[in-house]
Design a protein around this motif. Sequence first.
Motif, mmCIF file in Angstrom:
data_model
loop_
_atom_site.group_PDB
_atom_site.id
_atom_site.type_symbol
_atom_site.label_atom_id
_atom_site.label_comp_id
_atom_site.label_asym_id
_atom_site.label_seq_id
_atom_site.Cartn_x
_atom_site.Cartn_y
_atom_site.Cartn_z
ATOM 1 N N ARG A 73 0.846 -1.222 -0.095
ATOM 2 C CA ARG A 73 0.052 -0.118 0.041
ATOM 3 C C ARG A 73 0.969 1.138 0.024
ATOM 4 N NH1 ARG A 73 -3.304 1.363 5.496
ATOM 5 N NH2 ARG A 73 -1.718 1.970 6.599
ATOM 6 N N ASP A 74 0.100 2.377 -0.027
ATOM 7 C CA ASP A 74 0.946 3.636 0.005
ATOM 8 C C ASP A 74 1.727 3.908 -1.048
ATOM 9 O OD1 ASP A 74 -0.168 4.610 2.536
ATOM 10 O OD2 ASP A 74 1.390 3.359 3.586
ATOM 11 N N LEU A 75 1.326 3.447 -2.392
ATOM 12 C CA LEU A 75 2.359 3.582 -3.602
ATOM 13 C C LEU A 75 2.281 4.883 -3.959
ATOM 14 C CD1 LEU A 75 0.705 0.433 -5.645
ATOM 15 C CD2 LEU A 75 2.922 0.896 -4.654
ATOM 16 N N ALA A 134 5.361 -6.264 -6.771
ATOM 17 C CA ALA A 134 4.443 -6.542 -5.781
ATOM 18 C C ALA A 134 3.683 -7.219 -6.849
ATOM 19 C CB ALA A 134 3.790 -5.850 -4.758
ATOM 20 N N ALA A 135 2.609 -8.026 -6.155
ATOM 21 C CA ALA A 135 1.536 -8.821 -6.751
ATOM 22 C C ALA A 135 0.190 -7.693 -7.186
ATOM 23 C CB ALA A 135 0.706 -10.035 -5.971
ATOM 24 N N THR A 136 -0.032 -6.922 -6.012
ATOM 25 C CA THR A 136 -1.049 -5.975 -6.196
ATOM 26 C C THR A 136 -0.961 -4.860 -5.173
ATOM 27 O OG1 THR A 136 -3.443 -5.961 -6.613
ATOM 28 C CG2 THR A 136 -2.720 -7.176 -4.803
ATOM 29 N N SER A 137 -1.861 -3.976 -5.334
ATOM 30 C CA SER A 137 -1.725 -2.980 -4.079
ATOM 31 C C SER A 137 -3.346 -3.094 -3.472
ATOM 32 C CB SER A 137 -1.563 -1.710 -4.636
ATOM 33 O OG SER A 137 -2.396 -1.476 -5.643
ATOM 34 N N VAL A 138 -3.392 -2.658 -2.167
ATOM 35 C CA VAL A 138 -4.650 -2.350 -1.370
ATOM 36 C C VAL A 138 -4.367 -1.411 -0.357
ATOM 37 C CG1 VAL A 138 -5.380 -5.083 -1.640
ATOM 38 C CG2 VAL A 138 -3.989 -4.247 0.325
#
Length: 220
Positions: free
Chosen positions: A112-114, A126-130
Amino acid sequence: MSECGRLAALDTCAVSDALDALRLPGAALGLHAVSGERRIAGRAVTVDLVEAEGAGAAPRHLCTAAVDASGPDTIIVVAHHGRSHVAGWGGVLSAGAVARGSEGVIVDGAVRDLDEARQFGLTVYAATSVPVTARTRIVERAWDVPVEIAGVRVEPGDYVLADGSGVVFVPRDRIDEVLAIAERIAAKEALMLARVREGESMATVMSADYETMLDREASR
């Protein structure tokens, strides 16, 4: 040139081909750049994350010890075990990694916090963001330990390369032979590209010899 420098001069495809030639696993599938697009190469500083429930009290926030131990020519590698419902990396950690000069971060799962990572100039794969926090949900089991990243076993100090095609890991005790093969593959493909630009037919450039190139490398 150092091993990290030689690795950074290659792409993940040539290194993956070299690993194939040696019958070694190494490609961590399903990971891609979520912050920054530059190629990163370095040695792994590892972290293993687990579910907080039943794990006991954490002595510190996850990944902090790895960040403190990181620096130039290192990449923080976080085993988040494919979790996509909660982040295994965040913005303050990104600031710390940049402050210490880490080459980047690789997380097998969500981060997170991209916006902050991009603002700081940190490259994250990474695989994804949340947006969901790890607090009360995920804790660090240990750092500087062997981990598994997308099915690939990674030891502390193993070599890491990540670019637009993905992420590969190279065992530290095999780096010299992997680099040697990958450099020969890259040189051969550079010559092939030159022939294509000169107008030679694709069927001639990519002949049967191309299909057996890795077999020949393995037998050298």
